[in-house]
Structures are given as C-alpha cells and as structure tokens.
Design a protein around this motif. Structure first.
Motif, short mmCIF file in Angstrom:
data_model
loop_
_atom_site.label_atom_id
_atom_site.label_comp_id
_atom_site.label_asym_id
_atom_site.label_seq_id
_atom_site.Cartn_x
_atom_site.Cartn_y
_atom_site.Cartn_z
N ASN A 77 0.84 -1.19 0.00
CA ASN A 77 0.00 0.00 0.00
C ASN A 77 0.88 1.25 0.00
OD1 ASN A 77 -1.54 2.27 1.30
ND2 ASN A 77 -3.19 0.77 1.13
N ARG A 78 0.82 2.02 -1.08
CA ARG A 78 1.68 3.20 -1.23
C ARG A 78 1.37 4.30 -0.21
NH1 ARG A 78 3.06 4.28 -7.52
NH2 ARG A 78 3.65 2.14 -8.01
N GLU A 79 0.10 4.52 0.03
CA GLU A 79 -0.27 5.54 1.01
C GLU A 79 0.28 5.18 2.39
OE1 GLU A 79 -4.10 7.83 2.97
OE2 GLU A 79 -4.45 6.43 1.34
N ALA A 80 0.23 3.89 2.72
CA ALA A 80 0.76 3.45 4.01
C ALA A 80 2.26 3.71 4.08
CB ALA A 80 0.47 1.97 4.22
N LYS A 81 2.96 3.47 2.98
CA LYS A 81 4.41 3.72 2.95
C LYS A 81 4.69 5.20 3.19
CE LYS A 81 5.41 -0.15 -0.09
NZ LYS A 81 5.87 -0.59 -1.42
N LEU A 82 3.91 6.06 2.55
CA LEU A 82 4.09 7.50 2.72
C LEU A 82 3.81 7.91 4.16
CD1 LEU A 82 4.49 10.39 1.61
CD2 LEU A 82 2.05 10.37 1.04
N ARG A 83 2.69 7.48 4.69
CA ARG A 83 2.33 7.86 6.07
C ARG A 83 3.32 7.30 7.08
NH1 ARG A 83 -2.99 10.03 7.12
NH2 ARG A 83 -3.94 10.54 5.11
N LEU A 84 3.79 6.09 6.82
CA LEU A 84 4.79 5.50 7.72
C LEU A 84 6.07 6.32 7.71
CD1 LEU A 84 5.45 3.15 9.60
CD2 LEU A 84 6.20 1.86 7.59
N SER A 85 6.49 6.76 6.53
CA SER A 85 7.70 7.59 6.47
C SER A 85 7.48 8.92 7.17
CB SER A 85 8.15 7.80 5.02
OG SER A 85 7.27 8.64 4.33
N GLN A 86 6.27 9.48 7.07
CA GLN A 86 5.96 10.73 7.76
C GLN A 86 6.03 10.54 9.27
OE1 GLN A 86 2.12 11.45 6.03
NE2 GLN A 86 2.93 12.78 4.43
#
Length: 159
Positions: A128-137
């Motif tokens: 899940n790309r959004e999850a990857k982004l939010r996790l990095s945030q």
C-alpha cells in the motif's frame, strides 16, 4: 440471459440465510445500492454484521465504516475501531489504514504512535503506497500530517 437484480437478491438471500458470508456481503451491497432490494443502510449493516461474525474481513471492514459514519447503525468510533481491528488482523489493508489513522488521531482508540506505525507498516508491507508515505511521515517527522502541527506539543502528542 437477462440480468435481474431482484432475482439476484432473492438468490443471495437464500444463500445468506444458510450462513454463507459471501452471499451476506453481496446482499448487504444490494441494500446499500438499492439494487434488487429497497435501499436500506440498516439492512445492509445487519447483513454485514452476520458476515462479519463469521470472520469475513470485507464485511468487518464495511461494518467498521458504517459504525464510523453512523450509516444504518448508531455512530460509534470505538465500535468502528473494533471492527477495523478484526479486519486488519485478517490482513485487510484498508482496515489497517483506517485503524492506523484512528491511532494517529485518537479517534475511537487511545492515541498511540506505536500502534499507528504498526498498522501502517502492515499495510505498507502489503504494497500500500499511502501506508508507505504515512509510515515515512511518522518515522521521519515523528507524526502524521493529520496530527496537530504545533511543534511545542510534539513530545506530548503521542502516548
């Protein structure tokens, strides 16, 4: 062969009454959309609930959404979180995302950066790309965009 939503609903109901979760979910969708059955959020929630109790992750997620939004059931963020958790534990990525966001915001659950990271990571590990982004945030910035941006309260924001 002519398609008949009413006939489909009739057959789904027969299978749903026999305890088949896929049929229960399909019947719930028909009630949600008003296709083959009169539109009814409460009936949709009832059929999702039956399938959710049988362990159907999609039904658990959908029931969580309905609880979160108060569609067909009394609005309850805490109940939504419980249904999202059940679906998330079955690997449902959208449920993992919603649950993580609930932990970010303390919506229906006690706010917890650790739990938010945990559920974002599970969704990210499934691609899940959004999850990857939010996790990095969360891991780089120490928070998610949905959290208050006042840096003075950053250390007190997470449990």
């Amino acid at each position: 062969v002519r398609r008949s939503p009413t006939e489909a609903a009739r057959w789904y109901r027969k299978a749903a009454d026999q305890g088949r979760p896929e049929a229960q979910v399909n019947l719930a969708l028909m009630y949600l959309k008003g296709e083959g059955a009169e539109r009814s959020h409460s009936e949709a929630a009832r059929w999702y609930h039956r399938a959710a109790l049988l362990g159907h992750a999609g039904a658990q997620f959908s029931l969580g959404v309905m609880c979160d939004q108060g569609q067909g059931v009394k609005q309850s963020a805490a109940k939504a979180a419980r249904w999202y958790l059940k679906a998330a534990e079955h690997g449902h990525t959208e449920a993992q995302m919603n649950l993580a966001l609930m932990y970010v915001n303390g919506h229906g659950v006690k706010q917890s950066r650790i739990e938010a990271e945990r559920w974002y990571r599970k969704a990210a590990n499934q691609g899940n790309r959004e999850a990857k982004l939010r996790l990095s945030q969360l891991t780089v910035g120490g928070r998610d965009d949905d959290c208050q941006s006042d840096s003075s309260s950053k250390e007190n924001k997470w449990v």
